[in-house]
Design a protein around this motif. Structure first.
Motif, PDB file in Angstrom:
ATOM      1  N   TYR A 128      12.901  48.657  20.342  1.00  8.87           N
ATOM      2  CA  TYR A 128      14.094  49.080  21.081  1.00  8.87           C
ATOM      3  C   TYR A 128      14.918  47.894  21.585  1.00  8.87           C
ATOM      4  CZ  TYR A 128      12.066  53.759  21.158  1.00  8.87           C
ATOM      5  OH  TYR A 128      11.543  54.975  20.797  1.00  8.87           O
ATOM      6  N   THR A 129      14.456  46.685  21.352  1.00  7.18           N
ATOM      7  CA  THR A 129      15.128  45.511  21.901  1.00  7.18           C
ATOM      8  C   THR A 129      16.467  45.280  21.227  1.00  7.18           C
ATOM      9  OG1 THR A 129      12.974  44.511  22.308  1.00  7.18           O
ATOM     10  CG2 THR A 129      14.879  43.055  22.385  1.00  7.18           C
ATOM     11  N   HIS A 130      17.469  44.943  22.029  1.00  2.00           N
ATOM     12  CA  HIS A 130      18.775  44.620  21.475  1.00  2.00           C
ATOM     13  C   HIS A 130      18.716  43.239  20.824  1.00  2.00           C
ATOM     14  CE1 HIS A 130      23.039  43.803  21.111  1.00  2.00           C
ATOM     15  NE2 HIS A 130      23.293  45.065  21.439  1.00  2.00           N
ATOM     16  N   PRO A 131      19.187  43.097  19.585  1.00  2.00           N
ATOM     17  CA  PRO A 131      19.051  41.812  18.880  1.00  2.00           C
ATOM     18  C   PRO A 131      19.785  40.656  19.535  1.00  2.00           C
ATOM     19  CG  PRO A 131      20.461  43.324  17.657  1.00  2.00           C
ATOM     20  CD  PRO A 131      19.829  44.124  18.740  1.00  2.00           C
ATOM     21  N   ASP A 132      20.806  40.966  20.357  1.00  2.19           N
ATOM     22  CA  ASP A 132      21.576  39.895  20.986  1.00  2.19           C
ATOM     23  C   ASP A 132      21.085  39.531  22.381  1.00  2.19           C
ATOM     24  OD1 ASP A 132      23.246  39.838  18.755  1.00  2.19           O
ATOM     25  OD2 ASP A 132      24.610  41.332  19.612  1.00  2.19           O
ATOM     26  N   ALA A 133      20.046  40.208  22.862  1.00  4.44           N
ATOM     27  CA  ALA A 133      19.605  39.991  24.242  1.00  4.44           C
ATOM     28  C   ALA A 133      19.197  38.544  24.522  1.00  4.44           C
ATOM     29  CB  ALA A 133      18.465  40.945  24.583  1.00  4.44           C
ATOM     30  N   PRO A 134      18.403  37.876  23.658  1.00  6.74           N
ATOM     31  CA  PRO A 134      18.024  36.490  23.977  1.00  6.74           C
ATOM     32  C   PRO A 134      19.228  35.556  24.076  1.00  6.74           C
ATOM     33  CG  PRO A 134      16.571  37.389  22.298  1.00  6.74           C
ATOM     34  CD  PRO A 134      17.703  38.365  22.452  1.00  6.74           C
ATOM     35  N   GLU A 135      20.180  35.708  23.151  1.00 11.11           N
ATOM     36  CA  GLU A 135      21.343  34.810  23.176  1.00 11.11           C
ATOM     37  C   GLU A 135      22.238  35.094  24.369  1.00 11.11           C
ATOM     38  OE1 GLU A 135      23.446  31.730  22.670  1.00 11.11           O
ATOM     39  OE2 GLU A 135      21.693  32.130  21.406  1.00 11.11           O
ATOM     40  N   HIS A 136      22.398  36.361  24.731  1.00 17.92           N
ATOM     41  CA  HIS A 136      23.165  36.691  25.932  1.00 17.92           C
ATOM     42  C   HIS A 136      22.532  36.049  27.160  1.00 17.92           C
ATOM     43  CE1 HIS A 136      26.345  39.247  24.547  1.00 17.92           C
ATOM     44  NE2 HIS A 136      25.534  40.141  23.981  1.00 17.92           N
ATOM     45  N   ALA A 137      21.206  36.074  27.232  1.00 18.92           N
ATOM     46  CA  ALA A 137      20.519  35.476  28.380  1.00 18.92           C
ATOM     47  C   ALA A 137      20.741  33.971  28.423  1.00 18.92           C
ATOM     48  CB  ALA A 137      19.028  35.799  28.321  1.00 18.92           C
ATOM     49  N   ARG A 138      20.654  33.318  27.285  1.00 20.66           N
ATOM     50  CA  ARG A 138      20.898  31.868  27.252  1.00 20.66           C
ATOM     51  C   ARG A 138      22.319  31.547  27.683  1.00 20.66           C
ATOM     52  NH1 ARG A 138      18.338  32.692  22.142  1.00 20.66           N
ATOM     53  NH2 ARG A 138      16.117  32.159  22.244  1.00 20.66           N
ATOM     54  N   SER A 139      23.260  32.370  27.223  1.00 22.42           N
ATOM     55  CA  SER A 139      24.655  32.145  27.588  1.00 22.42           C
ATOM     56  C   SER A 139      24.868  32.297  29.093  1.00 22.42           C
ATOM     57  CB  SER A 139      25.543  33.133  26.821  1.00 22.42           C
ATOM     58  OG  SER A 139      26.890  32.988  27.200  1.00 22.42           O
ATOM     59  N   GLU A 140      24.261  33.311  29.690  1.00 20.98           N
ATOM     60  CA  GLU A 140      24.407  33.550  31.125  1.00 20.98           C
ATOM     61  C   GLU A 140      23.782  32.426  31.956  1.00 20.98           C
ATOM     62  OE1 GLU A 140      25.974  35.877  32.845  1.00 20.98           O
ATOM     63  OE2 GLU A 140      26.690  36.991  31.095  1.00 20.98           O
ATOM     64  N   MET A 141      22.802  31.731  31.377  1.00 17.31           N
ATOM     65  CA  MET A 141      22.129  30.661  32.121  1.00 17.31           C
ATOM     66  C   MET A 141      22.777  29.297  31.929  1.00 17.31           C
ATOM     67  SD  MET A 141      18.027  31.438  32.022  1.00 17.31           S
ATOM     68  CE  MET A 141      17.913  31.736  30.256  1.00 17.31           C
ATOM     69  N   ARG A 142      23.801  29.209  31.077  1.00 17.61           N
ATOM     70  CA  ARG A 142      24.451  27.914  30.864  1.00 17.61           C
ATOM     71  C   ARG A 142      24.986  27.363  32.169  1.00 17.61           C
ATOM     72  NH1 ARG A 142      26.922  29.970  25.899  1.00 17.61           N
ATOM     73  NH2 ARG A 142      25.443  29.391  24.273  1.00 17.61           N
ATOM     74  N   GLY A 143      24.719  26.112  32.404  1.00 25.62           N
ATOM     75  CA  GLY A 143      25.183  25.474  33.620  1.00 25.62           C
ATOM     76  C   GLY A 143      24.206  25.564  34.769  1.00 25.62           C
ATOM     77  N   ARG A 144      23.195  26.382  34.642  1.00 27.38           N
ATOM     78  CA  ARG A 144      22.179  26.481  35.693  1.00 27.38           C
ATOM     79  C   ARG A 144      21.054  25.500  35.404  1.00 27.38           C
ATOM     80  NH1 ARG A 144      20.467  32.651  36.711  1.00 27.38           N
ATOM     81  NH2 ARG A 144      19.133  31.592  38.229  1.00 27.38           N
ATOM     82  N   ASP A 145      20.702  24.703  36.374  1.00 32.34           N
ATOM     83  CA  ASP A 145      19.634  23.726  36.224  1.00 32.34           C
ATOM     84  C   ASP A 145      18.307  24.393  36.562  1.00 32.34           C
ATOM     85  OD1 ASP A 145      18.179  21.445  35.878  1.00 32.34           O
ATOM     86  OD2 ASP A 145      18.728  20.551  37.819  1.00 32.34           O
ATOM     87  N   LEU A 146      17.643  24.927  35.525  1.00 31.35           N
ATOM     88  CA  LEU A 146      16.415  25.684  35.728  1.00 31.35           C
ATOM     89  C   LEU A 146      15.264  25.036  34.967  1.00 31.35           C
ATOM     90  CD1 LEU A 146      17.803  29.296  35.192  1.00 31.35           C
ATOM     91  CD2 LEU A 146      17.264  28.208  37.376  1.00 31.35           C
ATOM     92  N   PRO A 147      14.070  25.069  35.520  1.00 30.22           N
ATOM     93  CA  PRO A 147      12.896  24.600  34.775  1.00 30.22           C
ATOM     94  C   PRO A 147      12.706  25.423  33.502  1.00 30.22           C
ATOM     95  CG  PRO A 147      12.371  24.952  37.097  1.00 30.22           C
ATOM     96  CD  PRO A 147      13.723  25.536  36.871  1.00 30.22           C
TER      97      PRO A 147
END
Length: 285
Positions: free
Chosen positions: A195-214
């Protein structure tokens, strides 16, 4: 975690020393060591879901030992079932039933044997993890989040959650510790992969751009986003599952403390991180 009798812990480690298994061993090495100790070949037999026999079972024939294991679950669950049968064999918990010798003990009510096998299985699987390190944080705060994550998934899955309640997990003692809860969580994720949306991982990476996260936190957020989108699509009765499997970022294999830490972060991201909410919105509009 459950309190383990110190004498039982010492006895389990003694069995491992007798096998000569180093930290980070692989399953084939363990199978060969057990075969050498018992003086007979040991093979694995994948079990279909509906043939009426226990999925986890040690079958002792005249010439070899065969371990049945469920072929329809996660690798973590399969290894746990195999480990339990090996543990029963090492601990001498055999009950001759004609040509069958079973470590499942269905109906015999021997809780002491089950407890001993469970402890040895957990120690076996913890030693087999190639990554053995101290957890970064106190696990006492992380462990309750494992229970929260499992409860959330079971509520969201509804009746489908019954598929996760296998006899191998529930026999006698149910879910006594975090390791078994992790198995059930991973089985739930497997249930949701189609049931996973194929674009979910890339959307998550995009939303995290600019955030300094471990790196570990980024991985947990992506996994939470993938899981959240799958749950939404699972609960939307107009959606149909696909054969597509979505890969989350690969990580080094984790030992038990590492897996607890990771899933605790996944649970926190599911409930508090705005990235997950944004990904769910983007993937379902």
């Amino acid at each position: 975690m459950d309190t383990i009798d110190p004498a039982l812990r010492v006895a389990c480690h003694q069995h491992l020393r007798q096998l000569g298994m180093p930290v980070g061993f692989q399953l084939p090495d363990l199978l060969q060591a057990v075969a050498d100790k018992r003086g007979r070949p040991l093979t694995l037999l994948p079990a279909p879901p509906t043939d009426g026999l226990p999925a986890g079972m040690l079958i002792a024939t005249a010439g070899c030992d065969v371990i049945r294991f469920p072929s329809y679950t996660t690798e973590l669950h399969r290894n746990h079932v195999i480990g339990r049968q090996i543990s029963h064999a090492l601990l001498g918990h055999h009950r001759d039933l004609g040509q069958f010798t079973t470590g499942s003990f269905a109906g015999d009510g021997d809780r002491a044997h089950d407890r001993q096998a469970e402890v040895l299985t957990t120690i076996l699987l913890m030693r087999s993890a190639p990554v053995v390190k101290r957890p970064a944080h106190d696990l006492r705060a992380a462990i309750p989040r494992i229970s929260q994550l499992l409860a959330f998934l079971e509520r969201a899955l509804g009746p489908a959650a019954q598929q996760l309640r296998s006899p191998e997990l529930d026999h006698h003692h149910g879910l006594l510790g975090p390791y078994r809860k992790i198995i059930r969580i991973r089985d739930a994720q497997m249930l949701l992969t189609s049931y996973t949306h194929p674009d979910a991982p890339e959307h998550a990476r995009s939303e995290m751009r600019g955030r300094d996260l471990p790196t570990a936190q980024r991985s947990a957020i992506i996994e939470a986003a993938v899981l959240a989108t799958a749950l939404v699509r699972f609960q939307d009765r107009t959606r149909t599952p696909t054969d597509q499997r979505i890969a989350v970022p690969a990580t080094d294999p984790r030992n038990l403390p590492g897996e607890i830490e990771h899933l605790a972060m996944v649970n926190q991201a599911l409930t508090t991180d705005h990235v997950v909410a944004a990904v769910v919105k983007n993937c379902n509009t």
